[in-house]
Design a protein around this motif. Structure first.
Motif, PDB file in Angstrom:
ATOM      1  N   VAL B 232       0.852  -1.196   0.000  1.00  9.60           N
ATOM      2  CA  VAL B 232       0.000   0.000   0.000  1.00  9.60           C
ATOM      3  C   VAL B 232       0.885   1.243   0.000  1.00  9.60           C
ATOM      4  CG1 VAL B 232      -1.825   1.244   1.209  1.00  9.60           C
ATOM      5  CG2 VAL B 232      -1.752  -1.259   1.281  1.00  9.60           C
ATOM      6  N   ARG B 234       1.975   4.935   0.395  1.00  4.26           N
ATOM      7  CA  ARG B 234       1.483   6.021   1.236  1.00  4.26           C
ATOM      8  C   ARG B 234       2.124   7.369   0.926  1.00  4.26           C
ATOM      9  NH1 ARG B 234      -1.245   4.522   5.772  1.00  4.26           N
ATOM     10  NH2 ARG B 234      -2.102   6.600   5.489  1.00  4.26           N
ATOM     11  N   THR B 235       3.398   7.375   0.509  1.00  5.02           N
ATOM     12  CA  THR B 235       4.101   8.650   0.339  1.00  5.02           C
ATOM     13  C   THR B 235       5.014   8.575  -0.890  1.00  5.02           C
ATOM     14  OG1 THR B 235       4.138   8.865   2.754  1.00  5.02           O
ATOM     15  CG2 THR B 235       5.555  10.363   1.501  1.00  5.02           C
ATOM     16  N   GLY B 267      -5.103  10.951  -4.864  1.00  4.13           N
ATOM     17  CA  GLY B 267      -5.104  12.117  -3.990  1.00  4.13           C
ATOM     18  C   GLY B 267      -4.875  11.770  -2.526  1.00  4.13           C
ATOM     19  N   ARG B 268      -4.934  10.488  -2.179  1.00  2.00           N
ATOM     20  CA  ARG B 268      -4.755  10.072  -0.779  1.00  2.00           C
ATOM     21  C   ARG B 268      -3.297   9.796  -0.440  1.00  2.00           C
ATOM     22  NH1 ARG B 268     -10.321   6.447  -0.044  1.00  2.00           N
ATOM     23  NH2 ARG B 268     -11.538   7.925  -1.278  1.00  2.00           N
ATOM     24  N   ILE B 269      -2.485   9.658  -1.473  1.00  2.00           N
ATOM     25  CA  ILE B 269      -1.053   9.513  -1.244  1.00  2.00           C
ATOM     26  C   ILE B 269      -0.519  10.870  -0.780  1.00  2.00           C
ATOM     27  CG2 ILE B 269       1.149   9.158  -2.458  1.00  2.00           C
ATOM     28  CD1 ILE B 269      -0.375   7.217  -4.339  1.00  2.00           C
ATOM     29  N   ARG B 270       0.474  10.838   0.104  1.00  2.00           N
ATOM     30  CA  ARG B 270       1.120  12.098   0.472  1.00  2.00           C
ATOM     31  C   ARG B 270       2.314  12.334  -0.456  1.00  2.00           C
ATOM     32  NH1 ARG B 270       4.044  14.390   5.976  1.00  2.00           N
ATOM     33  NH2 ARG B 270       4.021  16.522   5.179  1.00  2.00           N
ATOM     34  N   TYR B 271       2.402  13.539  -0.992  1.00  2.00           N
ATOM     35  CA  TYR B 271       3.471  13.884  -1.924  1.00  2.00           C
ATOM     36  C   TYR B 271       4.398  14.901  -1.283  1.00  2.00           C
ATOM     37  CZ  TYR B 271       0.372  11.620  -5.257  1.00  2.00           C
ATOM     38  OH  TYR B 271      -0.422  10.706  -5.889  1.00  2.00           O
ATOM     39  N   PRO B 274       4.600  18.893  -1.818  1.00  2.00           N
ATOM     40  CA  PRO B 274       3.172  18.769  -2.133  1.00  2.00           C
ATOM     41  C   PRO B 274       2.903  19.021  -3.620  1.00  2.00           C
ATOM     42  CG  PRO B 274       3.489  20.130  -0.175  1.00  2.00           C
ATOM     43  CD  PRO B 274       4.858  19.906  -0.761  1.00  2.00           C
ATOM     44  N   LEU B 275       1.867  18.402  -4.137  1.00  2.00           N
ATOM     45  CA  LEU B 275       1.506  18.602  -5.541  1.00  2.00           C
ATOM     46  C   LEU B 275       1.022  20.035  -5.766  1.00  2.00           C
ATOM     47  CD1 LEU B 275      -0.459  15.334  -6.365  1.00  2.00           C
ATOM     48  CD2 LEU B 275       1.905  15.926  -6.943  1.00  2.00           C
ATOM     49  N   ASP B 280      -4.045  18.948  -7.090  1.00  2.00           N
ATOM     50  CA  ASP B 280      -4.711  18.546  -5.851  1.00  2.00           C
ATOM     51  C   ASP B 280      -6.205  18.866  -5.917  1.00  2.00           C
ATOM     52  OD1 ASP B 280      -3.856  17.720  -2.871  1.00  2.00           O
ATOM     53  OD2 ASP B 280      -5.584  19.051  -2.824  1.00  2.00           O
ATOM     54  N   THR B 283      -8.004  16.118  -7.848  1.00  2.00           N
ATOM     55  CA  THR B 283      -8.250  14.860  -7.131  1.00  2.00           C
ATOM     56  C   THR B 283      -9.253  15.041  -5.996  1.00  2.00           C
ATOM     57  OG1 THR B 283      -6.322  15.156  -5.704  1.00  2.00           O
ATOM     58  CG2 THR B 283      -6.003  13.879  -7.704  1.00  2.00           C
TER      59      THR B 283
END
Lengths: 450, 450
Positions: B232, B234-235, B267-271, B274-275, B280, B283
């Protein structure tokens, strides 16, 4: 057995109000805040001369008893926003001064705006405020966007354009982006359209001395080390006995968790077990608006000498909503203004210099050459903030309230939801945020899940 | 220096097609899939007699050259969906058989449906398919929902109801939930409304022997241990030289990453960083539809003996779209049907028994008492799936394409976007998913960012 009784995710007005109430009732709580500061969509700033300005939410007004009461409890003070004199409207190159309800529009359009305004107030009064999906005719009100309603209810192009500015001024979103039902709900939630739009007697009536972020800061100070900054929550587990909240750097166990962040951010946390589909569907489509807020500082509030109150409404320009935001002692002049909705999205792609040029050009049109030389301009783009991702708040588009509305504030076992968007009173406002936090705390204080 | 050249997030058709192309071009790749299986919105299932049924996307048709070509390359075979005989329409208690373009409607409404159909086809033909926001009149097309367009273009209530069923049948969402521009884009993307709706000559023409999930499984087999299940993500971190993709259990470094999952999940992934706000914002508001898919197994396809092709369109019932999905050898009878949009949301709150009762009751109305005793019913609720969260695909509501559309497929430095919703050809279909993966792989093969 647990680290604390309750974990609160988000150190804005909602989360801190919840924690404060829980602690006052003898519970233990930890507030996990992603940023290195509290206050969320409230943020303090300063002009180069040291005058404080509000980079986020700034006004409070009558009937906002939760926030007004809290301000008083915390020993803070308010003062009246300046609104003496004539306002300006700009359309099709005309700059019009007015001080009545015409908004400076030609008589025919002013009458038409008044007629639509009254119709919207009447419709808003029918909304079942706690359960908008139960409103009489909810499906028809929810099927259409506010824009479609406008198109089908007036042929007057100035009147349409008026409301197509009013909507971004309230939502930082365009009129097609929300359902008629959402607009009506929001209006009733804030008492009336008059109440939302007015300065004296309305939502813009008063400001907080020193800035609204002080409300959160004072609450956080009292909570002491229960508030943990720089704690980005990523996963919430729950089972029959409690919750585990994992953040970057650690985890906390508790009996309950209050998620007090905007829905679009709440949906980014991973939940185990996964949230019900209805709740997940809601967070998939409650986007925040887009706004870039500016404060422009001048040596004096020179517009007042011309009999102007500093308020502008422009049909022609991107930087189209302006108000006087000078300090209460008048020691300098400050205009506050906004790029909202599509204007914000366009301007966010520009460089800062270009964006400032656009702002100054508009102000010179409104107030003359004296506006060309501010001593400082500060700006805040809320869509760029990873832990806000838009202002003023979340909204629901066509079809969403009637299908997903029930999931907005309903707890999922040990997970409770707070935040300005979950309040039925002053939804989207500071007052609503505080009310939502108190309501979530109440849910836990009266829960049967122990 | 890096673990691999490219990390792909998501082991559906898009991600696997991308990885396959990159590996064929000499690159190294790792596919991180959250589930314990590949194929995403394709999933295999079986009736209790061992007959395979498709729990997700199942049909392919002419002009879907990407998926048809891939099926052939992988040594899989297709067969023609059964559509010989008359179809049924049910409205206001009337059950009507038809085999023409009337959809069984009374002449006046049939003519009106035809008129609206042609108008929509004409409008769709004007869409700038690669850049819908550049379509002539894009703002007006995007301002309105499909539902508002219907309301303003016909007074015929049956015709309105017809399209209010057609929309969920294509999108698993209701007609107010998408903009007219999104509908038109989608129609043109799949060639035409005829092409989307037809079996022979259209999107429902053929099925894959054994099930469509075999396409992904064969690709995954060839990629071997480059495919990592139960990972899964996440980041995603990126900097000037590469990316670090963190998943639950580990991390991978690479030069580029392809995110090949639905936007609402991306959109639930952390970038980090930040995007951009525009991406953002997209999403935040590209929700998936809601659908529960059923296969109902009978000893024989008994409706064929009555001269029926098994196809039903009901204005009266929740379970309102049904088709013959029997195995090619006719060894048993299978009906496939859907609860879509608001019907799915309502039914997802029921127990499984109640939901099955609703399905059987509807089938008995359509096909008589013989339909009352299936040997098996299987169902799949895609909104409940944590790693899909809705089908058939993501959509854009009023105002979104013109404001956020540019961010749909545009890479953010080393992050590339794939998935059926990012394709301009057969958007939302298996064919589009594959095309999007190939396009993302091409971006990397031709990048100047190395």
């Amino acid at each position: 057995m647990f680290d604390v009784d309750v974990v609160v995710v988000g150190g804005g007005l909602a989360g801190l109000s919840a924690a404060r109430k829980l602690v006052a009732a003898g519970k233990t709580a930890i507030v996990l805040e992603a940023r290195d500061r509290v206050a969320g969509r409230n943020m303090g700033g300063f002009l180069s001369n040291g005058v404080p300005v509000e980079m986020g939410g700034q006004w409070v007004g009558p009937t906002q008893d939760a926030v007004l009461g809290l301000i008083e409890e915390l020993g803070l003070e308010t003062f009246h926003s300046f609104d003496q004199g004539e306002a300006l409207t700009m359309f099709d190159g005309n700059l019009v001064r007015y001080s009545d309800r015409t908004f400076g529009l030609p008589p025919e359009s002013a009458v038409e705006v008044g007629r639509l305004w009254d119709q919207l107030e009447d419709l808003a009064s029918t909304v079942a405020i706690g359960e908008p999906w139960e409103t009489k005719g909810a499906h028809d009100l929810d099927r259409q966007t506010l824009d479609s309603w406008l198109v089908s209810h007036t042929e007057d192009s100035l009147a349409r354009r008026f409301f197509r500015i009013l909507v971004p001024a309230l939502f930082s979103a365009e009129s097609p982006e929300l359902s008629l039902l959402h607009f009506l709900f929001y209006v009733k939630s804030g008492t009336s359209l008059d109440s939302l739009m007015n300065t004296t007697g309305g939502a813009q009536e008063r400001r907080v001395v020193g800035g609204t972020h002080l409300i959160s800061e004072r609450m956080a100070e009292a909570l002491g080390n229960a508030v943990r900054l720089n704690s980005v929550v990523r996963t919430i587990h729950q089972n029959g006995t409690g919750v585990v909240v994992e953040y970057e750097g650690g985890s906390v166990t508790a009996q309950h968790v209050i998620v007090a962040i905007p829905q679009t951010l709440a949906g980014r946390i991973r939940y185990s077990p996964p949230l019900p589909a209805l709740r997940d569907g809601l967070t998939q489509q409650m986007p925040a608006g887009a706004v870039i807020k500016f404060h422009i500082g001048y040596d004096t509030p020179f517009w007042r000498e011309d009999g102007l109150n500093g308020s502008v409404w422009s049909f022609d320009d991107a930087f189209n909503v302006v108000l006087d935001n000078s300090p209460n002692d008048g020691s300098c002049g400050v205009l506050v203004g906004f790029l909202e909705g599509s204007h914000a999205r366009t301007a966010s792609l520009m460089g800062a210099e270009e964006r400032r040029g656009l702002v100054i050009e508009a102000l010179v049109k409104y107030f003359g050459e004296k506006a060309a030389d501010p001593f400082d301009i500060v700006e805040q783009d809320w869509t760029a903030e990873e832990f806000t991702r838009g202002c003023y708040g979340g909204r629901l588009g066509a079809g969403a309230w009637t299908q997903y509305g029930k999931a907005l504030a309903a707890p999922v076992d040990r997970i409770h939801w707070a935040g300005a968007e979950t309040s039925s009173i002053w939804n989207g406002y500071m007052d609503g945020a505080i009310r939502s936090g108190l309501r979530a705390a109440d849910e836990i204080l009266h829960t049967t899940l122990n």
